[in-house]
Design an enzyme around this catalytic site. Structure first.
Site, short mmCIF file in Angstrom:
data_model
loop_
_atom_site.label_atom_id
_atom_site.label_comp_id
_atom_site.label_asym_id
_atom_site.label_seq_id
_atom_site.Cartn_x
_atom_site.Cartn_y
_atom_site.Cartn_z
N CYS A 1 48.93 -23.27 14.43
CA CYS A 1 48.55 -22.00 13.78
C CYS A 1 48.64 -20.75 14.65
O CYS A 1 49.20 -19.74 14.21
CB CYS A 1 47.12 -22.11 13.26
N VAL B 1 46.58 -30.14 6.72
CA VAL B 1 45.63 -29.35 5.94
C VAL B 1 45.37 -30.01 4.59
O VAL B 1 44.23 -30.30 4.23
CB VAL B 1 46.14 -27.89 5.76
N LEU C 1 40.85 -15.36 17.46
CA LEU C 1 40.51 -16.56 18.26
C LEU C 1 41.49 -16.71 19.42
O LEU C 1 41.10 -16.94 20.57
CB LEU C 1 40.53 -17.81 17.38
N LYS D 1 42.82 -14.63 7.07
CA LYS D 1 43.24 -15.85 7.76
C LYS D 1 44.05 -15.51 9.01
O LYS D 1 43.80 -16.05 10.10
CB LYS D 1 44.05 -16.72 6.80
N LEU D 2 45.03 -14.62 8.85
CA LEU D 2 45.85 -14.24 10.00
C LEU D 2 44.99 -13.56 11.07
O LEU D 2 45.12 -13.83 12.27
CB LEU D 2 46.98 -13.28 9.58
C1 UDX Z 1 42.83 -23.22 14.77
C2 UDX Z 1 41.60 -22.47 14.27
O1 UDX Z 1 40.48 -22.76 15.15
C3 UDX Z 1 41.27 -22.89 12.85
O2 UDX Z 1 40.18 -22.12 12.36
C4 UDX Z 1 42.51 -22.66 11.98
O3 UDX Z 1 42.26 -23.11 10.66
C5 UDX Z 1 43.71 -23.38 12.54
O4 UDX Z 1 43.93 -22.99 13.90
P1 UDX Z 1 43.29 -25.66 15.73
O5 UDX Z 1 44.68 -25.17 16.00
O6 UDX Z 1 43.12 -26.97 15.08
O7 UDX Z 1 42.50 -24.61 14.83
O8 UDX Z 1 42.54 -25.76 17.13
P2 UDX Z 1 41.57 -24.86 18.01
O9 UDX Z 1 40.36 -25.64 18.31
O10 UDX Z 1 41.38 -23.51 17.48
O11 UDX Z 1 42.39 -24.77 19.38
C6 UDX Z 1 43.65 -24.13 19.48
C7 UDX Z 1 44.15 -24.16 20.89
O12 UDX Z 1 43.38 -23.31 21.73
C8 UDX Z 1 44.10 -25.55 21.55
O13 UDX Z 1 45.27 -25.76 22.31
C9 UDX Z 1 42.89 -25.47 22.43
O14 UDX Z 1 42.93 -26.35 23.52
C10 UDX Z 1 42.95 -24.03 22.89
N1 UDX Z 1 41.65 -23.48 23.31
C11 UDX Z 1 40.61 -23.41 22.44
C12 UDX Z 1 41.51 -22.99 24.61
O15 UDX Z 1 42.44 -23.03 25.42
N2 UDX Z 1 40.30 -22.46 24.98
C13 UDX Z 1 39.24 -22.38 24.13
O16 UDX Z 1 38.19 -21.87 24.54
C14 UDX Z 1 39.39 -22.87 22.81
P1 ADP Z 2 50.01 -28.24 7.53
O1 ADP Z 2 49.63 -28.40 8.97
O2 ADP Z 2 49.98 -26.80 7.09
O3 ADP Z 2 49.25 -29.13 6.61
P2 ADP Z 2 52.30 -30.04 7.52
O4 ADP Z 2 53.64 -29.77 8.09
O5 ADP Z 2 51.44 -31.06 8.20
O6 ADP Z 2 51.56 -28.64 7.41
O7 ADP Z 2 52.44 -30.51 6.00
C1 ADP Z 2 53.24 -29.91 5.05
C2 ADP Z 2 53.74 -31.00 4.10
O8 ADP Z 2 54.34 -30.37 2.97
C3 ADP Z 2 54.80 -31.94 4.67
O9 ADP Z 2 54.34 -33.27 4.61
C4 ADP Z 2 56.05 -31.72 3.78
O10 ADP Z 2 56.78 -32.90 3.53
C5 ADP Z 2 55.41 -31.20 2.49
N1 ADP Z 2 56.30 -30.42 1.63
C6 ADP Z 2 57.09 -29.37 1.97
N2 ADP Z 2 57.72 -28.87 0.88
C7 ADP Z 2 57.32 -29.63 -0.18
C8 ADP Z 2 57.60 -29.61 -1.59
N3 ADP Z 2 58.42 -28.70 -2.13
N4 ADP Z 2 57.02 -30.55 -2.37
C9 ADP Z 2 56.19 -31.45 -1.86
N5 ADP Z 2 55.87 -31.52 -0.55
C10 ADP Z 2 56.41 -30.62 0.28
#
Ligand code: UDX
Ligand code: ADP
Length: 481
Positions: A272, A12, A223, A216-217
């Site tokens: 997520c 993210v 979805l 967000k949740l």
């Molecule tokens: C999701 C939300 O879409 C996004 O808005 C949020 O910020 C983070 O979580 P992401 O996890 O990246 O994003 O992927 P997404 O495209 O939503 O797919 C999630 C899962 O659902 C995947 O495994 C995908 O293959 C599956 N999926 C999606 C299905 O099985 N069927 C569908 O129709 C759509």
């Molecule tokens: P997301 O998918 O939400 O972006 P990630 O697990 O990919 O989550 O990234 C989270 C990042 O935050 C990791 O790279 C981790 O090393 C970093 N992190 C966790 N705690 C701290 C902290 N206290 N200071 C700096 N970086 C941190």
């Protein structure tokens, strides 16, 4: 020049900050992380995450107004706006284990911000957090502030992996939640001004903190619920001879339902959906809303059911035993166009088949062997706890697993193929060549509706596709049983 710092250079934080830097040349953006390996990768030619279009955006502004650094404290101290995008794993022990979010990383980030700050700051929640986290963070910051003013905002991210750059370039909405005080409103305006450089005004929605956190949740829960609903229908389709893709098409024509996100699959994955729903379940329970908690829990339950149903289908079709049989696993990422494997359905399916003594040959165009082996050795929810991410010693079960370089190698000599990710290349494989090299009967279990079922049946495959009428061969087998 506005100075922004983002704590956490993950899926993210990295792309979101790169886009802010790209769209706002006069804003200085520094992404910091405690993982120096991650920071080094962001500063190299091989970024730590694969995301279409990300390389170009990073290259355009890195070392101009976008920086990646492991000097966390110095950059936090220097910034006016601090995004926090650290891990919020599901707790694996203690109160709320298996549901609640572990806010250890968040809390330590907040304490560090309070310790090093010498000027007023806006602290932005970017990682998804339970509702009311802002309140706890606010307390930590103000109790340790030494007179410095902290404003907390919630600015949840809605990007989806694989389309992150598109989603960030033209978001459907940007949510900014804040306190309804003069200070809160001023902070909202400051963050809004950053997004307003490229996001139309009517797409930037401001609201109170708790609404933003809950939105967000709720968005992720809705979805995921759509997918579980289609997956539930897919089981009924297989039992009755209906086709889930025809059903999805028909119901999607109703504009109130809409056609997107109705693809039945082997199960949703990603960092997520499951985590956020479990979080929602926990919050409902904590607020005495057991019925609401149970309602949402079912979304996860159906997802688990879909994965185990898939494994059962494979084993039962192959004469009730896969012991010692080679099975090709095509795709391991949780969806196409990403190398991310967090909560991928492939992990549970592979573990299920390994449990039944199958020999797996896995191929994914974007996931490394090391990652696959680590994923198969980890316990549930451990992927988000960095202390568990050390390379693990190869366990006995992993001997049943090999990771190969292409789909043909994976399928050679196999009894069956399981398609776990909808990579485009799986649509155009030479299935005749694959069939010739497999044991017979040769099975295809398509967890993603990738293959042309009729064509494959003509070649001679026995094909199972989620939610589609059963292969006549399977029907006969079931009738005989
Ligand atoms: C999701 C939300 O879409 C996004 O808005 C949020 O910020 C983070 O979580 P992401 O996890 O990246 O994003 O992927 P997404 O495209 O939503 O797919 C999630 C899962 O659902 C995947 O495994 C995908 O293959 C599956 N999926 C999606 C299905 O099985 N069927 C569908 O129709 C759509
Ligand atoms: P997301 O998918 O939400 O972006 P990630 O697990 O990919 O989550 O990234 C989270 C990042 O935050 C990791 O790279 C981790 O090393 C970093 N992190 C966790 N705690 C701290 C902290 N206290 N200071 C700096 N970086 C941190």
């Amino acid at each position: 020049m506005v100075k922004i710092c983002c704590i956490g250079a993950g899926y993210v934080g990295g792309p979101t900050m790169a886009m802010i830097a790209y769209k706002c040349p006069d804003v200085k953006v520094v992404v910091v992380d405690i993982s120096t390996a991650r920071i080094n990768a962001w500063n190299s030619d091989h970024l730590p995450i694969f995301e279409p279009g990300l390389d170009e955006v990073v290259k355009a502004c890195r070392d101009k107004n976008l920086f990646f650094s492991s000097d966390v404290e110095a950059h936090v101290a220097d910034a006016e706006i601090i995004f926090v995008s650290v891990n919020t794993p599901t707790k694996t022990r203690g109160l709320g284990a298996g549901k609640a979010a572990d806010l250890t990383y968040w809390e330590s980030a907040a304490r560090m911000i309070a310790d090093v700050s010498k000027s007023d700051k806006i602290v932005v929640e970017k990682s998804t957090v339970p509702v009311k986290t802002a309140e706890a963070i606010e307390r930590i910051l103000t109790h340790n502030s030494g007179g410095i003013n902290f404003q907390i905002l919630s600015n949840p991210e809605f990007l989806a992996e694989g389309t992150a750059i598109e989603d960030l370039t033209s978001p459907e909405r940007v949510l900014i939640g804040g306190r309804e005080t003069p200070g809160g409103k001023k902070a909202i305006e400051a963050l809004k001004a950053v997004y307003a450089r490229w996001v139309p005004d009517d797409r930037i929605i401001t609201m109170n903190l708790w609404s933003a956190e809950l939105s967000k949740l709720a968005a992720n829960a809705f979805l995921a619920q759509r997918i579980s609903s289609m997956n539930a229908i897919s089981a009924l389709c297989e039992a009755t001879g209906a086709n889930v893709y025809e059903v999805a098409y028909a119901i999607g024509k109703d504009s109130r339902i809409g056609h997107r996100f109705l693809n039945a699959s082997v199960g949703f994955g990603g960092s997520c959906f499951q985590k956020d729903i479990l979080n929602l379940v926990y919050i409902c329970e904590c607020n005495g809303l057991a019925e609401v908690a149970n309602y949402w829990r079912q979304v996860v339950h159906i997802n688990e059911y879909q994965k185990s149903r898939f494994v059962n289908r494979v084993v039962s079709s192959m004469f009730n035993t896969v012991s010692g049989k080679k099975i090709a696993i095509l795709g391991f990422a949780f969806k196409k166009d990403t190398g991310d494997t967090r909560e991928t359905a492939a992990i549970d399916v592979c573990n299920g088949l390994v449990g039944d003594q199958a020999l797996l040959s896995i191929y994914d165009p974007r996931v490394t062997e090391d990652q696959i082996r680590r994923d198969l050795a980890l316990n549930k929810f451990d992927w988000d706890h960095p202390q568990h991410l050390m390379p693990s010693s190869p366990s006995a079960t992993l001997k049943q697993v090999s990771v190969v370089m292409d789909a043909y190698q994976a399928a050679k000599g196999a009894h069956g193929i399981c398609i776990m990710t909808e990579w485009d290349e799986f649509k155009t494989l030479d299935y005749q060549k694959i069939f010739n090299g497999m044991e017979k009967p040769a099975f295809v279990f398509d967890g993603r509706n990738v293959v042309n079922v009729e064509e494959l049946r003509k070649i001679g495959f026995v094909v199972f596709s989620i939610g589609k009428p059963l292969d006549p061969w399977l029907k006969d087998l079931m009738a005989a049983a």
